[in-house]
Enzyme design. Structure first.
Site, PDB file in Angstrom:
ATOM      1  N   ASP A  16       9.529 -10.327   9.298  1.00 45.63           N
ATOM      2  CA  ASP A  16      10.077  -9.434   8.270  1.00 45.63           C
ATOM      3  C   ASP A  16      10.945  -8.364   8.929  1.00 45.63           C
ATOM      4  O   ASP A  16      10.789  -7.167   8.670  1.00 45.63           O
ATOM      5  CB  ASP A  16       8.955  -8.798   7.461  1.00 45.63           C
ATOM      6  CG  ASP A  16       9.478  -8.174   6.154  1.00 45.63           C
ATOM      7  OD1 ASP A  16      10.622  -8.478   5.765  1.00 45.63           O
ATOM      8  OD2 ASP A  16       8.736  -7.380   5.542  1.00 45.63           O
ATOM      9  N   LYS A  24      -1.187   4.334   6.847  1.00 46.71           N
ATOM     10  CA  LYS A  24      -0.880   3.319   5.834  1.00 46.71           C
ATOM     11  C   LYS A  24      -2.204   2.876   5.211  1.00 46.71           C
ATOM     12  O   LYS A  24      -3.069   2.306   5.872  1.00 46.71           O
ATOM     13  CB  LYS A  24      -0.173   2.110   6.446  1.00 46.71           C
ATOM     14  CG  LYS A  24       0.170   1.032   5.394  1.00 46.71           C
ATOM     15  CD  LYS A  24       0.512  -0.306   6.030  1.00 46.71           C
ATOM     16  CE  LYS A  24       1.831  -0.250   6.733  1.00 46.71           C
ATOM     17  NZ  LYS A  24       2.224  -1.607   7.227  1.00 46.71           N
ATOM     18  N   GLY A  52       0.805  -1.210   0.000  1.00 47.42           N
ATOM     19  CA  GLY A  52       0.000   0.000   0.000  1.00 47.42           C
ATOM     20  C   GLY A  52       0.834   1.255   0.000  1.00 47.42           C
ATOM     21  O   GLY A  52       2.006   1.241  -0.373  1.00 47.42           O
TER      22      GLY A  52
END
Length: 989
Positions: free
Chosen positions: A812, A713, A697
């Site tokens: 991540d 976001k 996004g």
């Protein structure tokens, strides 16, 4: 006398004469050999062999290092150990046919050791060449070397395989090859050496291989030392056949499986060292049969279960179970052991109360039960025998007061009981014990600091923050010449700071925030040449800021906010290279020095209404002349125009808001108390406010009407896109329930059929990746700043792994997902791939799991073949981030060359930069600090670089990026290693 007797006498005299002649010839021959070897083959820089000189009687038996047979005066032993002699192997010594023992240990003999050089030495019983500088392959030995009993070639630089001829030394009793560079396999033929009592192969980089099953054939073996030899697989059951074994050391290997039951058959065993492996399962109950066992260390494994009562009843001197997964309570019988001197249980999940009599019946010296879940009071008798040296019990739930008996414990030199629920006053005499560290932080202690603290002359760290201490700070605190860190923050201290505190010349960190100190800041600060951190915020200090602070050479953290300080900001402070500066909420006035007139320092100046600046618009201007009437008229006209323009803009945005409102219903969830709604967000999701775009996004910087700045976001698509929905839900479920200062704060979320967006605190300095790799590094060109980021990010990840229930894997971790606020404090962010550690994944996890877990360059190597991500995957990724902080390079920088990434490049660069002695497996205090300078980010200000600390961080990074997940530390352990000032090269607590 008859003729026969006469003849016998003559024969006897002839025999005696012949023997004497032979003795003289033999002694003269040994004498000549020794002189010749000394002159031709030895360099004796310290003159240790100065008595090896020519003499008329040719007698060498009184020479240094030479031992002769008392009956026939022949040379039987030469021992030149520790003489600092230089040279090649002195083959000539072996020409002495009576020589049985040759010891040349602890010298600088060098070169190769060949078959030819050793060929004259077949009559030796003992050959000791340890701790020299020999290189090359190990020598082949003659088949007729039947007399050799002891062969010690340890601490050299031999490489390659162990030759097959070693397996034919049938009389060998001791074989030591410790600390070489042998890189073949551990050969099975060594099990043929049936007379062996000591087999020592430790600290060699052998090829990974299991301990041979045939090891059980060595029935006379007493000492088996195979630490750090790349052993894999399980411990063979035949280990139980070693009935004479008293020392078993298989530590620091890759051994897996359970501890075999057969180990309980070692009836003579005194010491078992199995630490730092990959063992799992419970301790065999049959260990209780080992009645001779005195040292037992199985720390740093994956062992589980309880500490059984019958094992606790063993008469152990040391019991090390730390860094495992043990649980349950500690049996009371452990306290009855009269031998116990070392007890290390830290980093487990033990619960309940400790045995009350611990220390009552034994000379307890080292006690560490930190990071468990113990409750109740600390045992009263820990120092009953006056031998206790280390008391470490932080991060538990101990309550009650400190044992009064500790105040009489003169042997105590290290105390860490932080993060418990301990209360009451600290015994007066305890303050005065000569400890090196006194850490009482984050408890409920009260009372004052005793003046007896002047007796703690060796104290380097006084950390008592987060308690209820009160009263004045005694002047005796100035009598601590070795103190490096003082942290008194978050207490109730009052009164003035002792002016003598500036006499603490070794002080590096002084934190006194959140107290009620009054009076002025001591002005004579020039002696604080090592001070890096100075925090007096949130007190009642008055007077002016001492200009001398600006002359402190390494000060990087200065916080004087929320006091009653007056006067101006000294110009001298602009000379400092600060990563933290805050003088907000005082009574300062006057012109702000130009070095602080930029946006980065704005918040650090607010709350001082009388500060001004001619060119820094958020602050009022400094003394402007009154405007003339014509000028005033123009100003009024302009003001009216501005009002009209603002009104038009408001009307425009309202119209835009009406247009941009979602046409369909949407759901709002707030996770914090906020002063805005989704209606306030929609108008700002425009191209002008777009600050970033990625695969999931877009990110917008939104300034709200409340004056707040937030990050929004907005995810691509809506409910029609399963991957977006999964990422959205993962982020919301994760951040919606976590609260930690090093994790980005999710304020609210909004979801509709056509869109999803999340609102966070805005991080002014962007991501760590931005700062390091996109020319935004101005705020992180000092090492202390980068180190603070490393510790903060590690704390955030440790919270996810260890303090969240269920635990959370980020999946991540990378520098772009570590955000930095205005003070460069890190916040772990982007939890779209995060996953809780449950036994089975829920259906909702399918979409997010279909994505690659992680980013290229950060992904742990095991993911390629398991496609599974564990908490150790996060640890690996964090290790890469640490390397980024040190090198300043991105994980996939082209400078690494083809087929190389950050980890491989750093590892190879580190190994190639090891000093010669370290690369030869010799202990070195400097490690690879010299070569380390070559891989450190060239942009870093070298004057701020603590190379020992950088080396420590590099070692942590190398541990985190170990190829095998089991070898990586937990994130909680990573935090401890980063914070531990005593962490050495590849060391542990």
């Amino acid at each position: 006398m008859n003729s026969i007797s006469f003849k016998n006498c003559i024969l006897f005299l002839c025999f005696v004469s012949l023997c004497s002649s032979s003795l003289v010839v033999s002694l003269a021959g040994d004498f000549e050999i020794l002189i010749r070897v000394k002159n031709a083959m030895l360099d004796d820089p310290n003159g240790k062999l100065s008595d090896w000189v020519e003499s008329a009687d040719h007698n060498c038996c009184n020479w240094t290092g030479v031992t002769c047979d008392s009956q026939n005066q022949s040379v039987v032993s030469i021992d030149l150990s520790g003489f600092s002699i230089v040279g090649g192997f002195p083959t000539g010594f072996c020409l002495i046919r009576t020589l049985q023992s040759l010891s040349l240990a602890d010298n600088s003999f060098n070169g190769t050791l060949t078959y030819r050089a050793l060929s004259p030495c077949s009559h030796l019983h003992v050959l000791n060449l340890s701790n020299n500088e020999f290189v090359g392959q190990l020598p082949d030995f003659l088949p007729d070397l039947d007399n050799l009993r002891v062969l010690d070639l340890s601490i050299n630089n031999f490489t390659g395989d162990i030759p097959a001829s070693f397996g034919r030394l049938q009389s060998l009793e001791v074989l030591s090859l410790v600390s070489n560079l042998l890189n073949g396999s551990i050969p099975r033929f060594l099990s043929n050496l049936s007379e062996l009592t000591r087999l020592e192969l430790a600290y060699n980089p052998f090829k990974p291989s299991p301990l041979p099953q045939e090891i059980g054939n060595l029935s006379k073996l007493e000492h088996l030392f195979l630490a750090d030899t790349n052993l894999i697989a399980e411990i063979p059951g035949s280990i139980g056949k070693l009935g004479s074994l008293y020392n078993l050391d298989l530590s620091s290997n890759l051994i897996t499986g359970k501890i075999p039951e057969s180990i309980s058959e070692l009836k003579s065993i005194q010491q078992i060292e199995l630490f730092n492996n990959q063992l799992y399962g419970e301790l065999p109950e049959s260990l209780s049969n080992l009645t001779t066992l005195r040292q037992f260390d199985v720390s740093q494994n994956n062992l589980t279960g309880n500490l059984l009562e019958n094992i606790s009843a063993l008469r152990l001197q040391s019991l090390n179970l730390n860094d495992n997964h043990f649980n349950g309570e500690i049996p009371q019988v452990l306290a009855l052991n009269p031998n116990l001197s070392e007890l290390k249980l830290f980093n487990n999940s033990f619960t309940g109360k400790l045995p009350a009599n611990l220390g009552r019946y034994s000379d307890l010296e080292d006690f560490d039960v930190s990071t468990n879940d113990f409750t109740g009071e600390l045992p009263q008798y820990l120092c009953h025998k006056k031998k206790l040296q280390r008391l470490v019990a932080f991060v538990n739930r101990f309550s009650g007061s400190l044992p009064e008996t500790l105040s009489e414990c003169s042997s105590l030199n290290y105390v860490r009981v932080a993060d418990n629920e301990l209360s009451g006053p600290v015994p007066n005499k305890l303050w005065g014990l000569n400890t090196s560290r006194l850490e009482l932080s984050n408890n409920k202690f009260e009372g004052s600091i005793s003046s007896s603290i002047s007796g703690a002359r060796g104290l380097s760290g006084l950390l008592i923050n987060g308690n209820k201490f009160s009263g004045k700070l005694p002047a005796e605190i100035c009598e601590l010449p070795e103190v490096i860190e003082i942290n008194l923050s978050s207490n109730q201290f009052v009164g003035e700071l002792p002016s003598c505190i500036t006499e603490l010349k070794k002080l590096q960190k002084l934190n006194m925030q959140e107290n009620m100190f009054s009076g002025e800041i001591p002005s004579s600060v020039s002696s604080w040449t090592d001070l890096t951190e100075f925090n007096l915020s949130r007190n009642r200090l008055s007077g002016e800021i001492p200009p001398g602070l600006g002359n402190l050479p390494v000060l990087t953290y200065l916080d004087l906010s929320d006091n009653l300080l007056t006067g101006g900001i000294p110009m001298e402070l602009t000379k400092l290279k600060l990563n933290k500066f805050n003088v907000s909420n005082n009574r300062l006035y006057g012109r702000v020095p130009s070095g602080f007139t930029n946006a980065a320092y704005l918040r650090s100046l607010l709350g001082n209404p009388n500060l001004c600046s001619p060119d820094f618009k958020p602050l009022p201007p400094c003394s402007k002349p009154k405007p003339k009437p014509a000028t005033l008229y123009i100003v009024v006209i302009l003001a009216i125009c501005v009002v009209i323009l603002v009104g038009s803009l408001i009307w425009f945005f309202k119209a835009t808001l009406f247009v941009r409102k979602p046409k369909r219903p949407y759901k709002i969830t707030a996770f914090q108390r906020v002063r805005f709604t989704a209606e306030d967000i929609f108008p700002h999701l425009t191209k002008e406010n777009l600050v970033g775009s990625g695969g999931s996004g877009q990110v917008y910087k939104v300034m709200l009407k409340t004056g707040e700045i937030v990050a929004v976001k907005r995810l691509w698509g809506g409910t029609q896109k399963p991957e977006t929905e999964s990422l959205f839900r993962s982020e919301v479920e994760t951040l919606g329930r976590v609260r930690h200062g090093n994790i980005v704060k999710l304020l609210m979320c909004c979801s509709g059929e056509e869109f999803r967006f999340l609102v966070y605190d805005y991080m002014v300095n962007g991501s760590l990746g931005d700062v390091l790799h996109r020319e935004k590094g101005g705020g992180l060109l000092d090492w202390p700043g980068r180190f603070a980021v490393a510790v903060g990010a590690a704390q955030g990840l440790a919270y996810l792994h260890h303090d969240c229930v269920p635990a959370i894997i980020h999946r991540d971790v990378k520098s772009n997902n570590i955000l930095l606020d205005e003070e460069m404090r890190p916040r772990v962010a982007d939890f779209g791939l995060a996953k809780t550690l449950r036994s089975e994944a829920g259906e909702g996890d399918v979409a997010s799991m279909s994505r690659i877990a992680g980013s290229y360059g950060y992904i742990a190597p095991e993911y390629a073949y398991t496609l599974k991500v564990t908490e150790k995957s996060d640890v690996y990724s964090f290790g890469v981030v640490l390397m980024e902080l040190i090198t300043g390079k991105s994980p996939n920088d082209s400078c690494f060359g083809e087929n190389k990434n950050m980890v491989k490049w750093v590892t190879e660069a580190t190994l190639s930069s090891l000093p010669e002695e370290a690369s030869e497996n010799k202990a070195s205090s400097t490690g690879y600090t010299g070569g380390l300078r070559e891989i450190i980010d060239s942009r870093l200000d070298r004057s701020t670089c603590d190379f020992e600390e950088i080396e420590k961080v590099l070692n942590v990074a190398l541990l985190c990026t170990s190829t095998l997940p089991m070898n990586r530390p937990s994130m909680r352990r990573v935090v401890e290693l980063l914070k531990d000032q005593k962490f050495a090269r590849l060391g542990s607590q």
